[in-house]
Motif scaffolding. Structure first.
Motif, mmCIF file in Angstrom:
data_model
loop_
_atom_site.group_PDB
_atom_site.id
_atom_site.type_symbol
_atom_site.label_atom_id
_atom_site.label_comp_id
_atom_site.label_asym_id
_atom_site.label_seq_id
_atom_site.Cartn_x
_atom_site.Cartn_y
_atom_site.Cartn_z
ATOM 1 N N LYS A 1 0.857 -1.182 0.000
ATOM 2 C CA LYS A 1 0.000 0.000 0.000
ATOM 3 C C LYS A 1 0.892 1.230 0.000
ATOM 4 C CE LYS A 1 -3.962 -2.028 2.261
ATOM 5 N NZ LYS A 1 -4.916 -1.946 3.337
ATOM 6 N N ARG A 2 0.369 2.286 -0.587
ATOM 7 C CA ARG A 2 1.105 3.541 -0.626
ATOM 8 C C ARG A 2 0.254 4.623 0.025
ATOM 9 N NH1 ARG A 2 3.019 5.256 -6.068
ATOM 10 N NH2 ARG A 2 4.788 6.062 -4.928
ATOM 11 N N TYR A 3 0.903 5.428 0.849
ATOM 12 C CA TYR A 3 0.214 6.502 1.553
ATOM 13 C C TYR A 3 0.997 7.799 1.407
ATOM 14 C CZ TYR A 3 -1.777 2.520 4.110
ATOM 15 O OH TYR A 3 -2.377 1.344 4.455
ATOM 16 N N LYS A 4 0.283 8.883 1.214
ATOM 17 C CA LYS A 4 0.885 10.204 1.327
ATOM 18 C C LYS A 4 0.847 10.573 2.809
ATOM 19 C CE LYS A 4 -0.354 11.968 -3.225
ATOM 20 N NZ LYS A 4 -1.012 13.089 -3.939
ATOM 21 N N VAL A 5 1.922 11.186 3.282
ATOM 22 C CA VAL A 5 2.045 11.478 4.710
ATOM 23 C C VAL A 5 2.193 12.982 4.933
ATOM 24 C CG1 VAL A 5 3.332 10.980 6.823
ATOM 25 C CG2 VAL A 5 3.219 9.252 5.006
ATOM 26 N N SER B 1 -3.460 21.151 18.227
ATOM 27 C CA SER B 1 -3.587 19.714 18.049
ATOM 28 C C SER B 1 -2.585 19.296 16.980
ATOM 29 C CB SER B 1 -5.017 19.390 17.602
ATOM 30 O OG SER B 1 -5.128 18.072 17.187
ATOM 31 N N SER B 2 -1.845 18.229 17.242
ATOM 32 C CA SER B 2 -0.831 17.765 16.295
ATOM 33 C C SER B 2 -1.136 16.342 15.862
ATOM 34 C CB SER B 2 0.555 17.811 16.938
ATOM 35 O OG SER B 2 0.877 19.119 17.332
ATOM 36 N N SER B 3 -0.948 16.074 14.574
ATOM 37 C CA SER B 3 -1.219 14.727 14.081
ATOM 38 C C SER B 3 -0.313 14.375 12.907
ATOM 39 C CB SER B 3 -2.685 14.581 13.667
ATOM 40 O OG SER B 3 -3.003 15.482 12.632
ATOM 41 N N ILE B 4 -0.111 13.062 12.750
ATOM 42 C CA ILE B 4 0.560 12.495 11.581
ATOM 43 C C ILE B 4 -0.565 11.884 10.763
ATOM 44 C CG2 ILE B 4 2.334 10.914 10.747
ATOM 45 C CD1 ILE B 4 3.363 10.859 13.728
ATOM 46 N N ARG B 5 -0.796 12.410 9.571
ATOM 47 C CA ARG B 5 -1.968 12.045 8.777
ATOM 48 C C ARG B 5 -1.567 11.248 7.538
ATOM 49 N NH1 ARG B 5 -6.445 15.067 10.240
ATOM 50 N NH2 ARG B 5 -7.299 14.885 8.153
ATOM 51 N N ASP C 1 -5.565 11.034 -2.627
ATOM 52 C CA ASP C 1 -5.720 12.090 -1.625
ATOM 53 C C ASP C 1 -6.953 11.913 -0.739
ATOM 54 O OD1 ASP C 1 -3.401 13.124 -2.692
ATOM 55 O OD2 ASP C 1 -4.408 14.707 -3.821
ATOM 56 N N ARG C 2 -7.393 10.675 -0.567
ATOM 57 C CA ARG C 2 -8.500 10.394 0.347
ATOM 58 C C ARG C 2 -7.922 10.049 1.718
ATOM 59 N NH1 ARG C 2 -11.258 6.582 -4.049
ATOM 60 N NH2 ARG C 2 -9.314 5.545 -3.536
ATOM 61 N N TYR C 3 -8.506 10.636 2.736
ATOM 62 C CA TYR C 3 -8.055 10.437 4.111
ATOM 63 C C TYR C 3 -8.156 8.967 4.507
ATOM 64 C CZ TYR C 3 -8.173 10.768 9.218
ATOM 65 O OH TYR C 3 -7.938 10.601 10.554
ATOM 66 N N VAL C 4 -7.083 8.434 5.114
ATOM 67 C CA VAL C 4 -7.057 7.053 5.598
ATOM 68 C C VAL C 4 -7.125 7.024 7.121
ATOM 69 C CG1 VAL C 4 -5.668 4.939 5.723
ATOM 70 C CG2 VAL C 4 -5.772 6.242 3.582
ATOM 71 N N VAL D 1 2.823 6.493 23.580
ATOM 72 C CA VAL D 1 2.217 5.618 22.585
ATOM 73 C C VAL D 1 0.988 6.332 22.036
ATOM 74 C CG1 VAL D 1 1.079 3.403 22.186
ATOM 75 C CG2 VAL D 1 3.048 3.536 23.724
ATOM 76 N N PHE D 2 0.877 6.357 20.712
ATOM 77 C CA PHE D 2 -0.241 7.012 20.048
ATOM 78 C C PHE D 2 -0.996 5.977 19.224
ATOM 79 C CE2 PHE D 2 3.226 10.044 20.589
ATOM 80 C CZ PHE D 2 2.602 10.944 21.437
ATOM 81 N N THR D 3 -2.314 6.048 19.263
ATOM 82 C CA THR D 3 -3.174 5.069 18.603
ATOM 83 C C THR D 3 -3.657 5.591 17.259
ATOM 84 O OG1 THR D 3 -3.878 4.241 20.753
ATOM 85 C CG2 THR D 3 -5.272 3.686 18.878
ATOM 86 N N PHE D 4 -3.609 4.712 16.263
ATOM 87 C CA PHE D 4 -4.092 5.061 14.929
ATOM 88 C C PHE D 4 -5.611 5.149 14.956
ATOM 89 C CE2 PHE D 4 -5.369 4.166 10.553
ATOM 90 C CZ PHE D 4 -4.558 5.051 9.865
ATOM 91 N N SER D 5 -6.141 6.186 14.338
ATOM 92 C CA SER D 5 -7.595 6.334 14.267
ATOM 93 C C SER D 5 -7.989 6.869 12.901
ATOM 94 C CB SER D 5 -8.101 7.277 15.363
ATOM 95 O OG SER D 5 -7.577 8.576 15.168
ATOM 96 N N SER D 6 -9.220 6.586 12.533
ATOM 97 C CA SER D 6 -9.781 7.143 11.302
ATOM 98 C C SER D 6 -11.245 7.455 11.562
ATOM 99 C CB SER D 6 -9.629 6.159 10.144
ATOM 100 O OG SER D 6 -10.295 4.961 10.427
ATOM 101 N N TYR D 7 -11.795 8.343 10.772
ATOM 102 C CA TYR D 7 -13.211 8.679 10.952
ATOM 103 C C TYR D 7 -13.952 8.553 9.674
ATOM 104 C CZ TYR D 7 -11.052 13.304 10.097
ATOM 105 O OH TYR D 7 -10.293 14.344 9.646
#
Length: 140
Positions: free
Chosen positions: A47-51, A65-69, A75-78, A134-140
């Motif tokens: 899989k390929r992701y833009k970061v 608020s800070s995030s790694i997206r 360009d669809r949000y994951v 530790v940070f948890t991955f989340s999506s909406y």
């Protein structure tokens, strides 16, 4: 939030690695400015992701608020890791590794990186002077 999405879209469309986009979204000279940085493309488990990194400053109280997206190649949000403070944001993506800077808040983080070649883990550990978080991955 619409303005923040516009900044994210601008960074994703431009695809310029290391390019930061800074905007004053609070109209308060005492607040930090919102900053979004395009880190590049992650290749992880077929899989390929833009970061992007995103430091969003909002409201008259100058909260942030800070995030790694992560986005797919269209360009669809994951999803994202909400990391809280901007000193937990990586500054570089290289060979599928996120590199985190050493700074006054995390001065023991010399050459620290996280390898994401096997995909986006549910939990992401980032070291810091006090041990790290530790940070948890989340999506909406």
């Amino acid at each position: 939030m619409d303005k923040l999405r516009e900044i994210h879209k601008k960074a994703l469309t431009a695809n310029i690695i290391g390019k930061s986009y800074t905007e004053d979204l609070t109209n308060n000279k005492d607040c930090n400015k919102t900053e979004v940085t395009y880190l590049g493309v992650l290749n992880a488990k077929n899989k390929r992701y833009k970061v992007l990194t995103s430091f969003f400053v909002f409201g008259s109280s100058c909260r942030g608020s800070s995030s790694i997206r992560f986005y797919d190649m269209k360009d669809r949000y994951v999803g994202e890791y909400n990391v809280g403070m901007p000193y937990y944001l990586p500054h570089q993506l290289k060979q599928n590794r996120l590199f985190f800077p050493t700074n006054e808040d995390c001065n023991l983080r010399k050459n620290f990186s996280v390898n994401l070649k096997n995909g986006l883990p549910k939990n992401l550990y980032v070291s810091c002077s006090d041990g790290g978080d530790v940070f948890t991955f989340s999506s909406y």
